[in-house]
Design a protein around this motif. Structure first.
Motif, PDB file in Angstrom:
ATOM      1  N   ASP A 147      -0.683   7.282  10.073  1.00 48.56           N
ATOM      2  CA  ASP A 147      -0.374   5.869   9.837  1.00 48.56           C
ATOM      3  C   ASP A 147       0.972   5.676   9.151  1.00 48.56           C
ATOM      4  O   ASP A 147       1.543   4.597   9.195  1.00 48.56           O
ATOM      5  CB  ASP A 147      -1.460   5.219   8.961  1.00 48.56           C
ATOM      6  N   TYR A 148       1.469   6.720   8.520  1.00 54.38           N
ATOM      7  CA  TYR A 148       2.713   6.619   7.757  1.00 54.38           C
ATOM      8  C   TYR A 148       3.879   7.369   8.396  1.00 54.38           C
ATOM      9  O   TYR A 148       4.895   7.607   7.755  1.00 54.38           O
ATOM     10  CB  TYR A 148       2.497   7.137   6.330  1.00 54.38           C
ATOM     11  N   GLU A 149       3.732   7.700   9.672  1.00 50.13           N
ATOM     12  CA  GLU A 149       4.783   8.473  10.342  1.00 50.13           C
ATOM     13  C   GLU A 149       6.131   7.759  10.301  1.00 50.13           C
ATOM     14  O   GLU A 149       7.164   8.380  10.020  1.00 50.13           O
ATOM     15  CB  GLU A 149       4.400   8.773  11.785  1.00 50.13           C
ATOM     16  N   GLU A 150       6.141   6.471  10.559  1.00 51.99           N
ATOM     17  CA  GLU A 150       7.407   5.730  10.553  1.00 51.99           C
ATOM     18  C   GLU A 150       8.030   5.732   9.150  1.00 51.99           C
ATOM     19  O   GLU A 150       9.232   5.948   8.995  1.00 51.99           O
ATOM     20  CB  GLU A 150       7.190   4.286  11.019  1.00 51.99           C
ATOM     21  N   THR A 151       7.206   5.526   8.140  1.00 49.58           N
ATOM     22  CA  THR A 151       7.713   5.550   6.757  1.00 49.58           C
ATOM     23  C   THR A 151       8.213   6.942   6.402  1.00 49.58           C
ATOM     24  O   THR A 151       9.231   7.086   5.716  1.00 49.58           O
ATOM     25  CB  THR A 151       6.615   5.108   5.764  1.00 49.58           C
ATOM     26  N   ARG A 152       7.515   7.976   6.867  1.00 40.24           N
ATOM     27  CA  ARG A 152       7.943   9.352   6.602  1.00 40.24           C
ATOM     28  C   ARG A 152       9.325   9.588   7.206  1.00 40.24           C
ATOM     29  O   ARG A 152      10.207  10.163   6.567  1.00 40.24           O
ATOM     30  CB  ARG A 152       6.910  10.337   7.163  1.00 40.24           C
ATOM     31  N   LEU A 180       0.827  -1.202   0.000  1.00 42.49           N
ATOM     32  CA  LEU A 180       0.000   0.000   0.000  1.00 42.49           C
ATOM     33  C   LEU A 180       0.868   1.262   0.000  1.00 42.49           C
ATOM     34  O   LEU A 180       0.613   2.197  -0.764  1.00 42.49           O
ATOM     35  CB  LEU A 180      -0.955   0.015   1.202  1.00 42.49           C
ATOM     36  N   VAL A 181       1.893   1.267   0.821  1.00 41.08           N
ATOM     37  CA  VAL A 181       2.788   2.430   0.890  1.00 41.08           C
ATOM     38  C   VAL A 181       3.543   2.581  -0.429  1.00 41.08           C
ATOM     39  O   VAL A 181       3.698   3.694  -0.936  1.00 41.08           O
ATOM     40  CB  VAL A 181       3.769   2.315   2.084  1.00 41.08           C
ATOM     41  N   LYS A 182       3.989   1.466  -0.995  1.00 42.17           N
ATOM     42  CA  LYS A 182       4.662   1.519  -2.301  1.00 42.17           C
ATOM     43  C   LYS A 182       3.747   2.142  -3.346  1.00 42.17           C
ATOM     44  O   LYS A 182       4.181   2.968  -4.145  1.00 42.17           O
ATOM     45  CB  LYS A 182       5.081   0.112  -2.750  1.00 42.17           C
TER      46      LYS A 182
END
Length: 163
Positions: free
Chosen positions: A114-119, A91-93
């Motif tokens: 929900d995407y803080e770690e990916t950010r 989903l992030v990809k």
């Protein structure tokens, strides 16, 4: 020194500061690195006409100052695509691939909590890649960037006398 090797000029810098300057570069501004103190300077001649003279003076002293490169679109896209390729979450990809295709900043695409770690992973990845690029760019010019705590704090070389 071995025959055929070039001695690198070491310049103390806070690499994070240079990375930030590189990331924020634009066609309307210039950043310079003082090769003696490691401090960097920002000029925007279009907005501040008085900067034009300082830019000319710095350009006329390549032994003392180096104009930082500007971030180009190709490098930006390559780094973003490489980051996407490191991810496992489909989903992030997909979100980031769409952002890349639409030329949307990854920060905006990852603003949801929900995407803080990916950010955060993105920020670290991007900064690391920019740092590598800058080190290699300066190395090609015979300059080794050496991490320092506070370059340019003192002005032993008289920056104000040189520009």
């Amino acid at each position: 020194m071995k025959k055929g090797t070039v001695e690198m000029r070491q310049v103390p810098v806070v690499l994070a500061w240079l990375v930030n300057a590189f990331e924020n570069s634009s066609e309307y501004s210039e950043y310079y690195l003082d090769l003696q103190t490691g401090k960097h300077y920002f000029y925007a001649p279009m907005d501040f006409p008085e900067h034009e003279e300082k830019v000319k003076k710095m350009d006329s002293q390549p032994e003392n100052f180096a104009r930082l490169p500007k971030l180009d679109k190709e490098l930006d896209i390559k780094i973003k695509q490489d980051f996407i390729d490191t991810l496992d979450a489909p989903l992030v990809k997909e979100i980031l691939a769409k952002a890349l295709a639409a030329d949307v900043d990854f920060r905006k695409a990852l603003m949801d909590d929900d995407y803080e770690e990916t950010r955060r992973e993105w920020y670290n990845y991007q900064n690391d890649r920019y740092a590598v690029f800058l080190k290699e760019w300066f190395k090609a010019k015979g300059i080794e960037l050496v991490e320092a705590n506070h370059p340019g704090r003192n002005d032993p070389c008289g920056i104000n006398k040189r520009i």
